[in-house]
Write an enzyme that holds these catalytic residues in place. Structure first.
Site, PDB file in Angstrom:
ATOM      1  N   GLY A 239       0.822  -1.184   0.076  1.00  0.00           N
ATOM      2  CA  GLY A 239      -0.154   0.063   0.036  1.00  0.00           C
ATOM      3  C   GLY A 239       0.849   1.371  -0.059  1.00  0.00           C
ATOM      4  N   PRO A 241       2.658   4.947   1.276  1.00  0.00           N
ATOM      5  CG  PRO A 241       4.501   5.948   0.536  1.00  0.00           C
ATOM      6  CD  PRO A 241       3.225   5.372  -0.060  1.00  0.00           C
ATOM      7  CE  LYS A 245       3.364  -0.174   3.543  1.00  0.00           C
ATOM      8  NZ  LYS A 245       2.852   1.301   3.197  1.00  0.00           N
ATOM      9  CG  HIS A 459     -11.802  31.803 -13.083  1.00  0.00           C
ATOM     10  ND1 HIS A 459     -11.455  31.590 -14.313  1.00  0.00           N
ATOM     11  CD2 HIS A 459     -11.370  30.674 -12.545  1.00  0.00           C
ATOM     12  CE1 HIS A 459     -11.114  30.504 -14.578  1.00  0.00           C
ATOM     13  NE2 HIS A 459     -10.985  29.889 -13.508  1.00  0.00           N
ATOM     14  CD  GLU A 460     -11.330  30.047  -8.663  1.00  0.00           C
ATOM     15  OE1 GLU A 460     -12.085  28.902  -8.579  1.00  0.00           O
ATOM     16  OE2 GLU A 460     -10.201  30.028  -9.330  1.00  0.00           O
TER      17      GLU A 460
END
Length: 629
Positions: A239, A241, A245, A459-460
């Site tokens: 998997g 980082p 694990k 624009h946003e």
């Protein structure tokens, strides 16, 4: 097995009985090796006046045996009356030598027809209890010796100066593992065993279930052996980082009571020739000394990549890999106790095929889902003193952090705590949101001039309006520049979505073109064209090309996977030109639709842009208050 009086020592039948006894014991040992065998000897003779039905049956059985013995060649008249006696020393020693009998049980308990049968029964049961207790102690002593367990306790001294006595009390008795001096620095001792448990790990449900089987097998191996299930040789955790694990491996150490050895693959190969295979052999020899044991090898891709037959450093790496393959096969194992190998890697595709086959199972440790991320954020914030972060902020952040790992979230909380400490304030929502944006997009840029900022706001606002009208609720929209963006609109991510329909992809393209459509609406066809749409055009073009090339969503090209035919997507030729032409038509159509929608909702667009200029950032709830339903 039954014996008679002294004359039986010279009977052929007696010798035959001894031989039969030896054969029986041999068969028992072959089929059930290690099973203790005891000989049972009956000494009692039934009283004729006290015989019942059971006594008559026993007499009948003995009479049959007596007749057999009496009819045998060389029999004597003394055998006409049946009787029972103890197994003599010669017979017992012969059985011990031949088949490994542990001892003899002599009893008078042969039935319930005697007046004192209850006492005889109790003495017989007491003998059985004594033997079973001794066998249990022997088995436990052997198990503890194999696992190198010893009794550990603490001492507390009490000095009585007046009476000149010293009393030493022993307390806290428990079993601990006796580690050799040569292994002291390599083993995870009981006092150092991690306290991590599976319930402490958020997400990774499949990996936890697989590893719980390992723990269950180590706790109750007989149950699984009876079902024909062998111990697992190894489990590979793969998997990205930061997905936990190594933490899963530590949970194994915390949950299990067996020996646990942790090693990094980069430590096997040193500057000395042949050190890699030698270190691997030492590792597995140490594990077998304390078996059952778990060996965790972190970053196994450092030595486990596909072999190429190279020289120098590559040769040393391949020799180390060969040693691991041999040890995982179990060659040279001195006992049957298992050594289970856990390994972690970020690059499972690069591992050698022979190495991957040695593992019983490869577990993909996925990134946490929204529920796991929210739970971590709640725990992390609750552990901070005087935290002032509300739940709504945490829920919004849990949705925004899709694709992040627990390690990423931990860094965000840590960075937010540093901000609060620098400002001499308690941790609050403002700190967490700023730390999140910094981790994702980078440091905030300086404020541009008013004209540019107004253009960015419009624009946003165009992006946010198209997303809102299409049913994709924006999580936030901001005009604070970070990284390579002057501002951005972020919509809610559906983590459970695994496919898209044609209308849904067209909506994504419209959202990408919403910013340019808003600029054209405000500034005209030519003045509305700016460089702020670079990433928007790439995003829209990628979706349009995939609609034509991969998904068969274009009537002109048809239901074809053009990528498989032409090879690279950007290859030359008439088919590639046709694909590009159809993708352009798709983007242009969605651009015109976005422009039409913004013209229809121009008043809402103006209100959204104005409020965005005032606050720099708007959340979903604030957008709802401005635009309405």
């Amino acid at each position: 097995m039954r014996t008679v009086d002294q004359g039986a020592d010279y009977l052929p039948l007696y010798a035959r009985a001894l031989e039969d006894g030896r054969n029986i014991l041999h068969k028992i040992q072959e089929r059930f090796p290690g099973t203790p065998v005891y000989l049972l000897s009956f000494m009692a003779q039934a009283n004729k006046e006290q015989k019942g039905d059971e006594g008559a049956f026993i007499d009948s059985m003995m009479q049959t045996l007596t007749l057999d013995l009496a009819n045998a060649p060389g029999s004597s008249a003394e055998l006409s009356e049946p009787r029972r006696r103890a197994i003599d020393d010669e017979l017992f020693l012969a059985c011990v030598r031949a088949g490994g009998a542990r001892g003899v049980i002599i009893t008078n308990f042969v039935g319930t027809y005697k007046p004192d049968w209850e006492d005889q029964r109790d003495r017989f049961l007491e003998s059985l209890l004594t033997i079973t207790q001794r066998l249990y102690r022997e088995r436990m002593a052997l198990k503890l010796a194999r696992e190198r367990k010893v009794l550990v306790f603490e001492t507390a001294a009490d000095m009585d100066k007046d009476n000149r006595t010293l009393t030493i009390r022993l307390r806290d008795f428990h079993l601990g593992r006796a580690v050799d001096a040569s292994d002291a620095g390599e083993m995870v001792e009981d006092v150092q065993r991690p306290s991590t448990r599976f319930e402490d790990i958020l997400g990774a449900a499949e990996a936890k279930n697989a590893l719980k089987f390992v723990v269950d097998w180590l706790r109750d191996p007989k149950r699984y052996k009876a079902m024909g299930i062998r111990p697992p040789k190894g489990i590979l955790l793969a998997g990205p980082p930061g997905t936990g694990k190594t933490m899963l491996a530590r949970a194994i150490a915390g949950e299990s009571d067996c020996a646990y050895i942790e090693k990094s693959a980069t430590s096997f190969v040193t500057i000395w020739q042949g050190s890699g295979p030698q270190n691997v052999r030492y590792l597995f020899e140490r594990a077998r000394r304390y078996a059952p044991a778990i060996v965790f090898i972190d970053e196994i891709d450092a030595i486990g990549t596909t072999r190429s037959g190279g020289m120098g450093a590559a040769r040393a790496q391949e020799e180390t890999l060969n040693a691991i393959l041999t040890e995982m096969d179990g060659f040279g194992a001195a006992n049957q106790a298992p050594v289970i190998v856990l390994a972690a890697t970020n690059l499972p595709d690069r591992l050698d095929e022979a190495l991957k086959r040695r593992f019983d199972r490869t577990i993909e440790v996925d990134k946490p889902d929204r529920t796991a991320r929210l739970l971590f954020l709640e725990r992390a914030v609750a552990s901070r003193k005087d935290s002032e972060v509300d739940r709504a902020t945490l829920e919004r952040l849990a949705g925004q952090t899709a694709g992040m790992t627990i390690a990423d979230l931990e860094r965000i909380i840590h960075e937010a705590a540093i901000m609060g400490a620098q400002q001499d304030r308690a941790l609050c929502a403002e700190h967490i949101e700023e730390a999140f944006e910094k981790a994702r997009m980078g440091e905030a840029k300086g404020r541009p001039d008013d004209e540019t900022l107004e253009r960015i706001a419009r624009h946003e606002a165009g992006h946010a309006m198209i997303a809102w009208l299409g049913g994709n609720l924006p999580v936030q929209v901001t005009i604070v520049g970070r990284g390579g963006a002057g501002g951005f609109m972020e919509r809610e991510v559906d983590e459970n979505r695994i496919l898209y329909t044609k209308p849904q992809i067209e909506q994504l393209i419209r959202e990408s073109m919403g910013g340019r459509a808003a600029e054209i609406l405000y500034y005209g066809e030519d003045a509305g064209l700016s460089t702020g749409v670079g990433s928007d055009l790439r995003h829209a073009t990628q979706w349009a090309m995939r609609m034509v090339q991969e998904f068969g969503m274009n009537a002109e090209v048809g239901h074809l996977a053009v990528t498989d035919v032409t090879g690279n997507r950007g290859s030359d030729g008439p088919l590639s030109a046709q694909v590009a032409g159809q993708a352009r038509i798709i983007v242009d159509e969605q651009m015109q639709k976005a422009l039409a929608l913004l013209k229809e909702k121009e008043s809402d667009l103006n209100a959204l842009a104005t409020e965005l200029l005032r606050k720099n950032r708007l959340t979903c709830d604030e957008i709802k208050a401005i635009i309405g339903k």
